[in-house]
Design an enzyme around this catalytic site. Structure first.
Site, PDB file in Angstrom:
ATOM      1  N   LYS A  83      -7.145  -7.146   8.613  1.00 24.27           N
ATOM      2  CA  LYS A  83      -6.271  -8.407   8.998  1.00 24.27           C
ATOM      3  C   LYS A  83      -5.993  -9.047   7.597  1.00 24.27           C
ATOM      4  O   LYS A  83      -4.957  -9.538   7.166  1.00 24.27           O
ATOM      5  CB  LYS A  83      -6.766  -9.417  10.048  1.00 24.27           C
ATOM      6  CG  LYS A  83      -6.714  -8.712  11.451  1.00 24.27           C
ATOM      7  CD  LYS A  83      -5.119  -8.590  11.564  1.00 24.27           C
ATOM      8  CE  LYS A  83      -4.843  -7.572  12.796  1.00 24.27           C
ATOM      9  NZ  LYS A  83      -4.913  -6.054  12.416  1.00 24.27           N
ATOM     10  N   GLU A 118      -3.826  -6.820   5.190  1.00 28.40           N
ATOM     11  CA  GLU A 118      -2.551  -6.716   5.558  1.00 28.40           C
ATOM     12  C   GLU A 118      -1.805  -7.935   5.053  1.00 28.40           C
ATOM     13  O   GLU A 118      -0.614  -7.738   4.681  1.00 28.40           O
ATOM     14  CB  GLU A 118      -2.435  -6.620   6.988  1.00 28.40           C
ATOM     15  CG  GLU A 118      -3.070  -5.347   7.540  1.00 28.40           C
ATOM     16  CD  GLU A 118      -2.927  -5.208   9.003  1.00 28.40           C
ATOM     17  OE1 GLU A 118      -2.215  -4.054   9.634  1.00 28.40           O
ATOM     18  OE2 GLU A 118      -3.375  -6.122   9.741  1.00 28.40           O
ATOM     19  N   ASN A 150      16.744   6.388  10.548  1.00 29.79           N
ATOM     20  CA  ASN A 150      15.330   6.056  10.439  1.00 29.79           C
ATOM     21  C   ASN A 150      14.593   7.413  10.299  1.00 29.79           C
ATOM     22  O   ASN A 150      14.971   8.465  11.131  1.00 29.79           O
ATOM     23  CB  ASN A 150      14.810   5.416  11.669  1.00 29.79           C
ATOM     24  CG  ASN A 150      15.343   4.055  11.821  1.00 29.79           C
ATOM     25  OD1 ASN A 150      16.000   3.486  11.095  1.00 29.79           O
ATOM     26  ND2 ASN A 150      14.896   3.215  13.035  1.00 29.79           N
ATOM     27  N   GLY A 151      13.703   7.580   9.512  1.00 30.27           N
ATOM     28  CA  GLY A 151      12.912   8.932   9.586  1.00 30.27           C
ATOM     29  C   GLY A 151      13.016   9.576   8.052  1.00 30.27           C
ATOM     30  O   GLY A 151      13.156   8.950   6.879  1.00 30.27           O
ATOM     31  N   GLU A 181     -11.913  -4.680  11.190  1.00 28.80           N
ATOM     32  CA  GLU A 181     -10.577  -5.283  11.717  1.00 28.80           C
ATOM     33  C   GLU A 181     -10.563  -6.595  11.044  1.00 28.80           C
ATOM     34  O   GLU A 181      -9.254  -6.831  10.697  1.00 28.80           O
ATOM     35  CB  GLU A 181     -10.595  -5.212  13.376  1.00 28.80           C
ATOM     36  CG  GLU A 181      -9.385  -6.171  13.777  1.00 28.80           C
ATOM     37  CD  GLU A 181      -8.207  -5.343  13.675  1.00 28.80           C
ATOM     38  OE1 GLU A 181      -6.955  -6.003  13.885  1.00 28.80           O
ATOM     39  OE2 GLU A 181      -8.185  -4.238  13.068  1.00 28.80           O
ATOM     40  N   LYS A 234       5.938  -2.461  11.233  1.00 27.49           N
ATOM     41  CA  LYS A 234       5.061  -2.702  12.554  1.00 27.49           C
ATOM     42  C   LYS A 234       4.861  -1.326  13.206  1.00 27.49           C
ATOM     43  O   LYS A 234       3.688  -1.209  13.493  1.00 27.49           O
ATOM     44  CB  LYS A 234       6.037  -3.573  13.516  1.00 27.49           C
ATOM     45  CG  LYS A 234       5.141  -3.659  14.795  1.00 27.49           C
ATOM     46  CD  LYS A 234       4.065  -4.640  14.833  1.00 27.49           C
ATOM     47  CE  LYS A 234       3.497  -5.022  16.379  1.00 27.49           C
ATOM     48  NZ  LYS A 234       2.254  -5.666  15.880  1.00 27.49           N
ATOM     49  N   ARG A 255      10.603  -4.178  11.467  1.00 29.33           N
ATOM     50  CA  ARG A 255      10.429  -3.030  11.422  1.00 29.33           C
ATOM     51  C   ARG A 255      10.709  -2.444  10.099  1.00 29.33           C
ATOM     52  O   ARG A 255      10.396  -1.276   9.655  1.00 29.33           O
ATOM     53  CB  ARG A 255      11.432  -2.243  12.462  1.00 29.33           C
ATOM     54  CG  ARG A 255      11.038  -2.418  13.984  1.00 29.33           C
ATOM     55  CD  ARG A 255      11.718  -1.738  14.807  1.00 29.33           C
ATOM     56  NE  ARG A 255      11.831  -0.248  14.639  1.00 29.33           N
ATOM     57  CZ  ARG A 255      11.160   0.487  15.260  1.00 29.33           C
ATOM     58  NH1 ARG A 255      10.480  -0.023  16.499  1.00 29.33           N
ATOM     59  NH2 ARG A 255      11.108   1.876  14.965  1.00 29.33           N
ATOM     60  N   TRP A 272      13.164   0.163   5.190  1.00 31.45           N
ATOM     61  CA  TRP A 272      11.942   0.080   4.671  1.00 31.45           C
ATOM     62  C   TRP A 272      11.685   1.285   3.917  1.00 31.45           C
ATOM     63  O   TRP A 272      12.012   2.608   4.173  1.00 31.45           O
ATOM     64  CB  TRP A 272      10.689   0.296   5.857  1.00 31.45           C
ATOM     65  CG  TRP A 272       9.427  -0.068   5.314  1.00 31.45           C
ATOM     66  CD1 TRP A 272       8.489  -1.079   5.372  1.00 31.45           C
ATOM     67  CD2 TRP A 272       8.323   1.012   4.944  1.00 31.45           C
ATOM     68  NE1 TRP A 272       7.423  -0.907   4.374  1.00 31.45           N
ATOM     69  CE2 TRP A 272       7.164   0.521   4.285  1.00 31.45           C
ATOM     70  CE3 TRP A 272       8.465   2.398   4.513  1.00 31.45           C
ATOM     71  CZ2 TRP A 272       6.000   1.043   3.918  1.00 31.45           C
ATOM     72  CZ3 TRP A 272       7.530   3.323   4.016  1.00 31.45           C
ATOM     73  CH2 TRP A 272       6.164   2.667   3.574  1.00 31.45           C
ATOM     74  N   CYS A 301      12.066   1.583  10.201  1.00 25.69           N
ATOM     75  CA  CYS A 301      13.215   0.983   9.682  1.00 25.69           C
ATOM     76  C   CYS A 301      13.938   0.651  11.238  1.00 25.69           C
ATOM     77  O   CYS A 301      13.226   0.893  12.249  1.00 25.69           O
ATOM     78  CB  CYS A 301      14.083   1.832   9.274  1.00 25.69           C
ATOM     79  SG  CYS A 301      13.701   2.351   7.632  1.00 25.69           S
ATOM     80  N   HIS A 325     -27.099  -0.315   1.103  1.00 27.97           N
ATOM     81  CA  HIS A 325     -27.112   1.135   0.464  1.00 27.97           C
ATOM     82  C   HIS A 325     -25.601   1.265  -0.681  1.00 27.97           C
ATOM     83  O   HIS A 325     -25.049   2.291  -0.723  1.00 27.97           O
ATOM     84  CB  HIS A 325     -26.826   2.192   1.815  1.00 27.97           C
ATOM     85  CG  HIS A 325     -27.936   2.295   2.445  1.00 27.97           C
ATOM     86  ND1 HIS A 325     -29.094   2.857   1.878  1.00 27.97           N
ATOM     87  CD2 HIS A 325     -28.388   1.685   3.699  1.00 27.97           C
ATOM     88  CE1 HIS A 325     -29.969   2.622   2.825  1.00 27.97           C
ATOM     89  NE2 HIS A 325     -29.648   2.140   3.937  1.00 27.97           N
TER      90      HIS A 325
END
Length: 617
Positions: free
Chosen positions: A494, A497, A100-101, A490, A612, A27, A74, A2, A513
């Protein structure tokens, strides 16, 4: 995750808080709010949704005053709605807090406060802090000094909290005064002239001040318009270290771009140049690092390296494993930071740990740093944000100098990590067996890298066309080998996300496999196969996919004419040495994810459920 912003000064707080919240929206973004106070009255405005929704609300119902706090949320405890949005109020309007937390012991605290008569209206853990502070104020005799009473109540409440927090506190009974505190969640104090600020990220402050103080764990800031003081809960008064922000407000703006992510993809030639600036030692054919804080003798005694990180940083670490083992011949292990902190692996003397994180605040990576230091290992950081917690707690390290990265999906920080890890591999290799000739050759290749990336960015129009062709697919496979296997991971990350398409990255040889069962005419496979030692092996994997009717998008070298006869679509990147190919091959994958997400109508810079910097476990 947040965002917190606070202001105390002579200007109207509302406008400054809203501007800071806009800069922190990446954030946390499911709700936002602010609180100000004037003439003993408090004005709380909060709204589910984006900052624009909050702006519309305060446009109708202004929040007057010259001091206040704001928050972008968030959600962790309680769904995103108006009631659960911050700030939260303690007592009968006695205090307001932004947090935040995560408070781990909020349930017993809540039950105790309910027994004392406090009424809870939200489903958050944060409201417990607000009522706890209010209860401790009620229990104090202020002797006419409410500021001292408020400070004592916040300090006593902190000692009852278990978990992580970045905290901003205000009261209408204490004009022109804010309190900030942190344990585990970042908080920055901005130092102005006749005004001061609080924020969870320095990006909220660059328009107003270049001077910041990074609060450490256990520290509390007492902030007025003309002065501030910092106290540690155990050691008392702290002499603050004031840092200069080395980038401007314009650096953190989108400019003419539609999204931060596209801007940051296109900035990669410059960010790679910045990562190398001052670090290429041509005379000695090696790299130069000023902050490792280990002597040459200590570095020569290193016989094992652990690279740890999360998400994209973990993928960079995988490339770093290949680089360091090839160039320096030092065994390397790559650990998810979230697993490393809870494992108890045998640690040999001569082991060094590098923690990789763009923000320098990732909770799991920070915990891995602390665990590593607890076991007596030399622990270094590779981070982008100067003054971040990992940068301060690590015993040394390397800054990326990528500049602010606002888009949630990391792009330029990732290629800067790859660049720095290549330099580190050369540095360690030259201390061992690597010849002067080999070192000089690698440095020459690295100098060409920014221009190679500029040429790779020329694929943007072609990638945009391919995005239109494949944007309706529901599954993707990404395959690569050797240095390009982590790039397959990666590239898949992306796409997941920001476009919400399921994608899986695999070593190309592992396809048969299991993952080959997913291949059909509706599942595109992205094969990363620039020319190199195992080019033919990967081509065989491509043939296996085509034999089963799967469409193939190939990432290939500019001189490759064979692959176009077998793949459905080919994106050509400049020819380069295999150890530089990851930096180049990831660029079209970033662009592909970006353009597909745009075509699908996704919010590229603020993808759902993501933030982020992950500062909670």
């Amino acid at each position: 995750m947040c965002g917190i912003v606070g202001y105390v000064g002579k200007q109207a707080a509302q406008a400054i808080l809203l501007d800071g919240l806009r800069r922190l929206e990446y954030r946390g973004y499911d709700s936002a709010g602010l609180a100000t106070a004037s003439h003993g009255s408090m004005f709380v405005r909060k709204q589910a949704g984006r900052i624009a929704d909050l702006e519309e609300l305060v446009g109708k119902h202004a929040a007057p005053g010259h001091y206040g706090i704001g928050h972008t949320r968030w959600a962790t405890h309680g769904p995103p709605n108006d009631i659960n949005a911050h700030p939260h109020i303690g007592g009968d309007g006695l205090v307001a807090i932004a947090h935040n937390g995560v408070i781990e012991n909020y349930v017993p605290l809540r039950n105790r406060l309910i027994e004392q008569g406090f009424k809870f209206v939200s489903g958050t853990d944060t409201e417990v802090i607000a009522h706890l502070i209010a209860s401790l104020i009620d229990a104090e005799d202020d002797n006419g000094d409410f500021k001292a009473t408020l400070v004592a109540a916040v300090e006593k409440s902190r000692r009852q909290l278990k978990g992580t927090y970045g905290l901003a506190v205000m009261s209408p009974r204490c004009p022109d005064f804010l309190i900030g505190a942190r344990v585990g969640s970042p908080l920055v104090l901005g130092v102005g002239h006749g005004e001061n600020f609080l924020a969870s990220d320095q990006s909220a402050l660059v328009r107003y001040t270049e001077r910041v103080v990074f609060l450490g764990d256990g520290e509390m800031a007492l902030v007025g318009p003309d002065a501030f003081a910092i106290h540690h809960r155990d050691s008392g008064v702290v002499e603050p270290a004031i840092h200069q922000i080395d980038w401007s407000a314009e650096d953190a703006e989108k400019g003419l771009f539609d999204h931060y992510m596209l801007k940051e993809i296109l900035e990669q030639p410059e960010s790679i140049e910045n990562a190398m600036r001052g670090r290429l030692d041509s005379e000695n054919a090696t790299a130069v690092f000023g902050g490792l804080n280990l002597s040459a003798q200590q570095l020569r005694q290193v016989n094992r390296i652990i690279l740890t990180g999360c998400g994209t940083s973990w993928h960079a670490a995988l490339v770093g494993e290949y680089l360091i083992e090839e160039f320096a011949r030092i065994p390397v292990e790559v650990e998810y930071a979230s697993e490393f902190r809870y494992r108890n692996p045998p640690i040999d003397p001569g082991t060094v740990v590098f923690a990789i994180a763009q923000s320098g605040e990732t909770a799991d990576t920070l915990a891995a740093v602390r665990e590593s230091k607890r076991k007596g290992l030399p622990t270094l950081g590779i981070v982008n944000v100067v003054g971040s917690t990992i940068a301060r707690e690590a015993e040394g390290g390397i800054y990326l100098h990528a500049g602010p990265e606002i888009g949630v999906a990391s792009t330029k920080a990732f290629t800067s990590q790859l660049t720095v890890l290549t330099l580190l591999a050369v540095f360690l290799g030259r201390m061992r067996h690597m010849s002067t000739l080999a070192g000089s050759r690698i440095l020459d290749h690295l100098r060409q890298l920014p221009d190679l990336v500029r040429r790779t960015l020329d694929t943007n129009d072609q990638v945009q066309e391919l995005a239109a062709k494949y944007c309706h697919a529901t599954n993707f496979l990404y395959l690569g080998r050797n240095y390009n296997f982590p790039i397959a991971l990666e590239g898949a990350l992306k796409l997941k996300e920001i476009s919400y398409i399921y994608a899986e990255g695999y070593p190309a040889a592992e396809m048969k496999h299991g993952p080959i069962a997913l291949v059909d005419e509706h599942t595109p496979t992205v094969i990363i196969n620039p020319q190199g030692p195992i080019y033919d092996k990967v081509m065989s994997n491509l043939e296996e996919i085509k034999a089963r009717g799967g469409p193939v998008i190939a990432i290939a070298g500019a001189s490759d004419r064979e692959i176009a006869h077998k793949a459905d679509d080919v994106i050509h990147i400049p020819d380069a040495q295999d150890y530089l190919q990851p930096v180049l091959s990831v660029v079209p994958l970033q662009l592909l994810a970006y353009h597909i997400a745009v075509l699908r109508g996704c919010d590229v810079d603020k993808p759902r459920n993501l933030a982020k910097s992950v500062t909670v476990e």
